[in-house]
Design a protein around this motif. Structure first.
Motif, mmCIF file in Angstrom:
data_model
loop_
_atom_site.group_PDB
_atom_site.id
_atom_site.type_symbol
_atom_site.label_atom_id
_atom_site.label_comp_id
_atom_site.label_asym_id
_atom_site.label_seq_id
_atom_site.Cartn_x
_atom_site.Cartn_y
_atom_site.Cartn_z
ATOM 1 N N PHE A 56 8.521 6.790 3.176
ATOM 2 C CA PHE A 56 9.098 5.654 2.462
ATOM 3 C C PHE A 56 10.119 4.960 3.354
ATOM 4 O O PHE A 56 10.599 5.529 4.340
ATOM 5 N N PHE A 93 14.618 2.735 -0.071
ATOM 6 C CA PHE A 93 14.074 3.301 -1.300
ATOM 7 C C PHE A 93 15.142 4.160 -1.974
ATOM 8 O O PHE A 93 15.900 4.872 -1.314
ATOM 9 N N LEU A 153 3.418 9.085 -8.871
ATOM 10 C CA LEU A 153 3.427 7.651 -8.581
ATOM 11 C C LEU A 153 3.605 6.829 -9.855
ATOM 12 O O LEU A 153 4.307 5.812 -9.860
ATOM 13 N N ASN A 178 6.809 4.373 -10.534
ATOM 14 C CA ASN A 178 6.602 2.965 -10.880
ATOM 15 C C ASN A 178 7.333 2.598 -12.175
ATOM 16 O O ASN A 178 7.920 1.518 -12.295
ATOM 17 N N SER A 199 6.797 -4.744 -10.677
ATOM 18 C CA SER A 199 6.537 -4.169 -9.359
ATOM 19 C C SER A 199 5.355 -3.208 -9.431
ATOM 20 O O SER A 199 5.020 -2.663 -10.480
ATOM 21 N N THR A 200 4.713 -2.981 -8.284
ATOM 22 C CA THR A 200 3.607 -2.036 -8.187
ATOM 23 C C THR A 200 3.799 -1.174 -6.945
ATOM 24 O O THR A 200 4.392 -1.610 -5.949
ATOM 25 N N LEU A 201 3.282 0.047 -7.011
ATOM 26 C CA LEU A 201 3.345 0.970 -5.878
ATOM 27 C C LEU A 201 1.969 1.094 -5.254
ATOM 28 O O LEU A 201 0.950 1.142 -5.955
ATOM 29 N N LEU A 258 4.401 4.785 1.474
ATOM 30 C CA LEU A 258 4.633 4.263 0.123
ATOM 31 C C LEU A 258 5.154 2.842 0.235
ATOM 32 O O LEU A 258 6.205 2.599 0.818
ATOM 33 N N LYS A 259 4.420 1.944 -0.360
ATOM 34 C CA LYS A 259 4.797 0.531 -0.288
ATOM 35 C C LYS A 259 5.038 0.000 -1.699
ATOM 36 O O LYS A 259 4.246 0.231 -2.605
ATOM 37 N N ILE A 260 6.156 -0.706 -1.859
ATOM 38 C CA ILE A 260 6.479 -1.343 -3.140
ATOM 39 C C ILE A 260 6.206 -2.831 -3.013
ATOM 40 O O ILE A 260 6.766 -3.504 -2.143
#
Length: 541
Positions: free
Chosen positions: A84, A88, A116, A120, A131-133, A149-151
């Motif tokens: 991450f 974060f 996950l 979220n 937002s989405t993960l 891990l991308k937000i």
């Protein structure tokens, strides 16, 4: 009758076949289509087990009613290492993993999907509901899955408008100061729900349902659902007993009116008038104004006038500024002025004209149990300490005082409970006057004694009741009261005991209570002729 079809799953080697057998898949079907669906579902179960490279190789018919599905399992992956970015929120990560470094956290692969989803949800509750993960750059090596891990960040939401539904005249200051909700705050649904739950600790309002949010393209509207509660009370009692000197029955009583939020500012007003069997009269008025001019500070003012037959009259004036720490706790700082006048034409020992000024510090805690109509307050704790100066015949004397009032209901089950109340006070001084001492005894103190018949510079009263609810509107109770007091001006110390029983019934007019009690001291035994019967009715409107 249709013939049943059977499915058997096998691996490329014996160990893989044993893994497939442990999945407990369905193996009997009415149609071939259902059999195919189960074969695909086995592939999903293998992925959930950590066989990320598994594959359905073939589905072949062996006989007219049996089929064999062949799978390749590949490497078993048990853990995932998720990298991450530095910005974060590590506090959120601690909800899903106990193994966290500055750049990644590790988790069992079987728990990754649930983790996950939880992450979220927490990100959404902290102000970014859209937002989405995503997991990117997924790699597999040596039984370990690695990914980034991308937000996908949308614009963070803030509360733009707060709308109160159900009670349109709900005090605006309570939204801002009591609930601590105001526009431009970051949107966090969990925080909002926790704050609005405090509405159930108000006497004049309660929450109808959970708050709701309306998202538009460029604004966030928060809806709070509140219902006004009946909180005004009218309380009174009629008492009677036998005068030991005249053997005549004497009556006494009081009226107590409490008005709460009548003007829709959250204010409260108390008016008390009491006349008891010792020819004593009390008049008490107190007003509380919360959140003055929308500030976090409130004000309390009051005046109490006490007249003892034709002996003396005492007036007490109080002004206090209080600060609400949270819905249950508050502190106050105030000043009280006590003035007493000797009404007799001659000087009497221990009764004199005087004036006392006290500077007080107080703390107050209240916890309601709104579901209980008979006993709506579960716990109350109030303590006050003060330093002051008494002026008597042009002579000043430093004094201090402490007062404690607390009660707690211990609910044993739905029907049985134990009520305990402690009322105590202490006045520190080099000399004492009768018309400045604490007065106690009676229905709101130690029961079985005449109202305000006991004088003390130090006293403590413990009231206890065992309560049994016959129904939700009827209860019976025991009465066991203990007290200790000192009167230094008379050089007396004494222990007191009050015994009795009572009941309460919730009627359409209000809560009706009857108490029968008798008191005794160390040098006086219980006499049936000294028994006290107290009747009271508390109406809520």
């Amino acid at each position: 009758m249709a013939q049943s079809l059977h499915l058997r799953a096998v691996g490329q080697v014996e160990t893989e076949s044993r893994v497939l057998e442990s999945l407990n898949y369905k193996n009997s079907f009415e149609t071939f289509n259902n059999l195919q669906i189960e074969a695909q579902h086995i592939s999903i179960m293998l992925l959930d087990q950590g066989y990320l490279e598994s594959d359905l190789l073939s589905l072949e018919k062996q006989t007219d009613s049996s089929y064999v599905a062949s799978y390749r399992l590949g490497t078993l992956y048990t853990n995932a290492r998720i990298y991450f970015t530095a910005d974060f929120n590590n506090k959120i990560l601690k909800l899903v993993s106990a193994s966290i470094t500055e750049t990644y956290f590790e988790i069992e692969l079987a728990k990754l999907e649930t983790a996950l989803q939880l992450l979220n949800t927490e990100i959404a509750n902290n102000g970014d509901p859209f937002s989405t993960l995503q997991l990117t750059n997924i790699k597999k090596a040596n039984g370990l899955l690695t990914a980034n891990l991308k937000i996908e960040v949308k614009e963070q939401r803030t509360i733009d408008t707060i709308i109160v539904k159900g009670h349109d005249k709900f005090p605006k200051a309570y939204v801002r100061r009591y609930l601590k909700l105001k526009p431009k705050q970051p949107f966090n649904l969990n925080t909002i729900r926790r704050k609005t739950a405090a509405l159930d600790n108000l006497q004049f309002a309660s929450q109808i349902k959970e708050p709701e949010v309306l998202f538009t393209k460029d604004s966030t509207l928060l809806y709070i659902y509140v219902e006004k509660q009946k909180s005004n009370t009218f309380d009174g009692f009629l008492g009677f007993g036998t005068n030991t000197e005249t053997n005549n029955i004497e009556f006494n009583g009081y009226l107590n009116l409490n008005l709460i939020n009548t003007l829709n500012y959250g204010e409260s007003l108390r008016l008390l008038y009491k006349s008891d069997e010792s020819d004593q009269k009390t008049f008490d008025v107190k007003a509380k104004l919360p959140y003055i001019f929308g500030s976090p500070l409130g004000m309390q003012v009051g005046i109490t006038i006490f007249k003892k037959d034709s002996s003396y009259i005492t007036a007490s004036q109080v002004a206090k500024i209080d600060f609400q720490i949270n819905p249950k706790n508050s502190i106050g700082l105030g000043i009280s002025l006590l003035t007493s006048t000797n009404l007799l034409n001659v000087d009497v020992i221990n009764i004199n004209d005087f004036q006392t000024t006290f500077y007080d510090l107080s703390y107050h805690y209240t916890n309601l149990q709104r579901h209980d109509r008979l006993f709506p307050i579960n716990f109350l704790f109030e303590i006050t300490g003060g330093l002051g100066n008494r002026t008597l015949k042009n002579t000043d004397e430093t004094q201090s005082k402490f007062e404690l009032n607390t009660f707690k209901i211990f609910n044993l089950d739905d029907r049985n409970s134990i009520y305990t109340n402690i009322n105590a006070a202490l006045l520190n001084s080099n000399t004492f006057l009768d018309n400045e001492l604490f007065r106690f005894g009676g229905i709101n103190s130690i029961r079985g004694f005449e109202e305000n018949s006991l004088l003390a510079n130090l006293f403590g009263v413990l009231n206890t009741e065992y309560r049994y609810k016959v129904t939700n509107s009827l209860y019976i109770n025991s009465i066991i009261d203990l007290a200790y007091y000192e009167n230094q001006s008379l050089a007396t110390q004494s222990k007191l005991l009050g015994l009795g029983f009572g009941f309460g019934v919730l009627t359409q007019a209000g809560l009706f209570k009857l108490n029968y009690s008798n008191g005794s001291s160390e040098d006086q035994t219980i006499k049936v002729s000294d028994s006290k019967v107290h009747l009271s009715l508390t109406a809520t409107f």
